[in-house]
Scaffold this motif. Structure first.
Motif, mmCIF file in Angstrom:
data_model
loop_
_atom_site.group_PDB
_atom_site.id
_atom_site.type_symbol
_atom_site.label_atom_id
_atom_site.label_comp_id
_atom_site.label_asym_id
_atom_site.label_seq_id
_atom_site.Cartn_x
_atom_site.Cartn_y
_atom_site.Cartn_z
ATOM 1 N N GLY A 105 -5.772 -2.050 -3.654
ATOM 2 C CA GLY A 105 -7.085 -2.553 -3.275
ATOM 3 C C GLY A 105 -7.701 -3.393 -4.377
ATOM 4 N N GLU A 106 -8.802 -3.988 -4.038
ATOM 5 C CA GLU A 106 -9.542 -4.832 -4.975
ATOM 6 C C GLU A 106 -10.003 -4.010 -6.178
ATOM 7 O OE1 GLU A 106 -13.725 -7.230 -4.868
ATOM 8 O OE2 GLU A 106 -12.462 -7.322 -3.080
ATOM 9 N N GLY A 107 -9.839 -4.568 -7.369
ATOM 10 C CA GLY A 107 -10.302 -3.926 -8.587
ATOM 11 C C GLY A 107 -9.326 -2.942 -9.201
ATOM 12 N N VAL A 108 -8.170 -2.758 -8.598
ATOM 13 C CA VAL A 108 -7.163 -1.846 -9.159
ATOM 14 C C VAL A 108 -6.288 -2.648 -10.113
ATOM 15 C CG1 VAL A 108 -5.224 -0.315 -8.680
ATOM 16 C CG2 VAL A 108 -7.189 -0.384 -7.118
ATOM 17 N N ALA A 109 -6.407 -2.345 -11.402
ATOM 18 C CA ALA A 109 -5.695 -3.138 -12.407
ATOM 19 C C ALA A 109 -4.475 -2.427 -12.982
ATOM 20 C CB ALA A 109 -6.653 -3.505 -13.542
ATOM 21 N N TRP A 110 -4.399 -1.120 -12.857
ATOM 22 C CA TRP A 110 -3.322 -0.395 -13.539
ATOM 23 C C TRP A 110 -2.127 -0.092 -12.644
ATOM 24 C CZ3 TRP A 110 -1.828 4.662 -12.458
ATOM 25 C CH2 TRP A 110 -2.634 5.352 -11.546
ATOM 26 N N LEU A 111 -2.212 -0.455 -11.352
ATOM 27 C CA LEU A 111 -1.091 -0.281 -10.432
ATOM 28 C C LEU A 111 -0.691 -1.632 -9.867
ATOM 29 C CD1 LEU A 111 -2.288 2.775 -8.301
ATOM 30 C CD2 LEU A 111 -0.353 2.756 -9.891
ATOM 31 N N THR A 112 0.594 -1.767 -9.554
ATOM 32 C CA THR A 112 1.073 -2.970 -8.886
ATOM 33 C C THR A 112 2.035 -2.557 -7.777
ATOM 34 O OG1 THR A 112 2.911 -3.215 -10.439
ATOM 35 C CG2 THR A 112 0.897 -4.423 -10.943
ATOM 36 N N PRO A 113 2.141 -3.364 -6.731
ATOM 37 C CA PRO A 113 3.128 -3.058 -5.706
ATOM 38 C C PRO A 113 4.513 -2.915 -6.344
ATOM 39 C CG PRO A 113 1.628 -4.723 -4.909
ATOM 40 C CD PRO A 113 1.319 -4.530 -6.380
ATOM 41 N N GLY A 114 5.226 -1.898 -5.900
ATOM 42 C CA GLY A 114 6.543 -1.603 -6.464
ATOM 43 C C GLY A 114 6.526 -0.457 -7.457
ATOM 44 N N ASP A 115 5.342 -0.088 -7.972
ATOM 45 C CA ASP A 115 5.268 1.053 -8.895
ATOM 46 C C ASP A 115 5.691 2.335 -8.186
ATOM 47 O OD1 ASP A 115 4.331 -0.427 -11.041
ATOM 48 O OD2 ASP A 115 2.232 0.154 -10.764
ATOM 49 N N GLU A 119 5.255 8.089 6.731
ATOM 50 C CA GLU A 119 5.958 6.964 6.123
ATOM 51 C C GLU A 119 5.065 6.199 5.168
ATOM 52 O OE1 GLU A 119 8.247 4.481 8.717
ATOM 53 O OE2 GLU A 119 8.827 6.180 9.953
ATOM 54 N N GLN A 120 3.772 6.110 5.473
ATOM 55 C CA GLN A 120 2.817 5.446 4.596
ATOM 56 C C GLN A 120 1.526 6.252 4.578
ATOM 57 O OE1 GLN A 120 2.340 1.364 5.964
ATOM 58 N NE2 GLN A 120 3.836 0.707 4.456
ATOM 59 N N VAL A 121 0.899 6.315 3.414
ATOM 60 C CA VAL A 121 -0.412 6.957 3.280
ATOM 61 C C VAL A 121 -1.298 6.037 2.452
ATOM 62 C CG1 VAL A 121 0.499 9.306 3.461
ATOM 63 C CG2 VAL A 121 0.245 8.277 1.211
ATOM 64 N N LEU A 140 1.533 18.627 4.104
ATOM 65 C CA LEU A 140 2.193 18.406 2.814
ATOM 66 C C LEU A 140 1.241 17.824 1.781
ATOM 67 C CD1 LEU A 140 5.823 17.226 3.578
ATOM 68 C CD2 LEU A 140 4.868 19.517 3.603
ATOM 69 N N SER A 141 1.194 18.523 0.667
ATOM 70 C CA SER A 141 0.305 18.126 -0.415
ATOM 71 C C SER A 141 1.019 17.315 -1.494
ATOM 72 C CB SER A 141 -0.315 19.372 -1.058
ATOM 73 O OG SER A 141 0.697 20.279 -1.471
ATOM 74 N N ASP A 142 2.315 17.483 -1.592
ATOM 75 C CA ASP A 142 3.057 16.826 -2.669
ATOM 76 C C ASP A 142 3.915 15.708 -2.117
ATOM 77 O OD1 ASP A 142 2.004 18.829 -4.235
ATOM 78 O OD2 ASP A 142 3.857 19.956 -4.395
ATOM 79 N N GLY A 143 3.891 14.569 -2.791
ATOM 80 C CA GLY A 143 4.720 13.462 -2.362
ATOM 81 C C GLY A 143 4.953 12.480 -3.488
ATOM 82 N N ALA A 144 5.905 11.618 -3.271
ATOM 83 C CA ALA A 144 6.205 10.545 -4.222
ATOM 84 C C ALA A 144 6.702 9.357 -3.428
ATOM 85 C CB ALA A 144 7.257 10.999 -5.232
ATOM 86 N N GLY A 145 6.442 8.181 -3.942
ATOM 87 C CA GLY A 145 6.872 6.990 -3.239
ATOM 88 C C GLY A 145 6.591 5.739 -4.028
ATOM 89 N N VAL A 146 6.536 4.632 -3.318
ATOM 90 C CA VAL A 146 6.361 3.322 -3.934
ATOM 91 C C VAL A 146 5.043 2.718 -3.448
ATOM 92 C CG1 VAL A 146 7.327 0.990 -4.111
ATOM 93 C CG2 VAL A 146 8.851 2.957 -4.016
ATOM 94 N N VAL A 147 4.286 2.164 -4.363
ATOM 95 C CA VAL A 147 3.047 1.477 -4.006
ATOM 96 C C VAL A 147 3.415 0.229 -3.215
ATOM 97 C CG1 VAL A 147 1.040 0.230 -4.907
ATOM 98 C CG2 VAL A 147 1.808 2.338 -6.037
ATOM 99 N N SER A 148 2.850 0.110 -2.008
ATOM 100 C CA SER A 148 3.136 -1.077 -1.192
ATOM 101 C C SER A 148 2.013 -2.104 -1.273
ATOM 102 C CB SER A 148 3.391 -0.685 0.265
ATOM 103 O OG SER A 148 2.275 -0.031 0.814
ATOM 104 N N ALA A 149 0.804 -1.652 -1.570
ATOM 105 C CA ALA A 149 -0.335 -2.565 -1.696
ATOM 106 C C ALA A 149 -1.417 -1.877 -2.514
ATOM 107 C CB ALA A 149 -0.878 -2.937 -0.324
#
Length: 176
Positions: free
Chosen positions: A36-46, A80-82, A25-34
């Motif tokens: 990495g260091e230096g990622v400023a534009w995403l937050t858990p829950g997005d 379940e998680q990627v 499967l190439s297409d997916g959608a979900g919620v950011v759970s964590a």
């Protein structure tokens, strides 16, 4: 499922029936759970959707970029998680469900690229779409929004009637 995903799971439809292994499967959608260091534009829950080719940020399509497509030689998202690079996801607008957003990475982007980058579609153009699969239905909607005339084909009259609801100007049942 994209046709590409079916081939990944079932193998080629040439009688060999050899699935390619790995997570499909190439297409997916979900919620950011964590993040990495230096990622400023995403937050858990997005809420996010996958990018079909997470390592393609700009420039021409290359064999190296294609090799990184999810669900091909790289594990896909039937899990379940990627873990993906931050550049491998896009935020989902609030008006889209997860199901709607998950249809965009492969079929939606393919239709957009074919029409506006490869095809240089402009208002008044005529677009011929072969079949009523995901790429064609996205292309139909994009072309109508761009002011083009759309002709679409299918062997199924019910699918052609649905294409008319999406704005098809002309339909052709190629069996009839």
């Amino acid at each position: 499922l994209n046709y590409r995903d079916i081939l990944k799971i079932c193998g080629p439809q040439d009688g060999s029936n050899k699935a390619t292994g790995g997570i499909p499967l190439s297409d997916g959608a979900g919620v950011v759970s964590a993040i990495g260091e230096g990622v400023a534009w995403l937050t858990p829950g997005d809420r996010v959707a996958t990018a079909f080719m997470p390592n393609w940020h700009s420039g021409p399509m290359t064999p190296e970029v294609q090799a990184g497509a999810l669900g091909g030689s790289v594990d896909g998202v039937l899990a379940e998680q990627v873990a993906l690079p931050a550049t491998g996801v896009v935020k989902i607008p609030g008006h889209l469900s997860y199901e709607e957003a998950a249809t965009l990475p492969c079929a939606g982007v393919t239709a957009w690229y074919a029409q506006f980058i490869g095809g240089r579609l402009v208002p008044g153009d005529t677009v011929l779409l072969l079949g009523t699969g995901g790429v064609s239905i996205f292309a139909l909607q994009f072309a109508k929004m761009a002011g083009a005339r759309v002709i679409i084909t299918s062997s199924n009259d019910e699918k052609l009637e649905r294409a008319k609801l999406f704005g098809a100007d002309h339909t052709i049942n190629y069996k009839n």
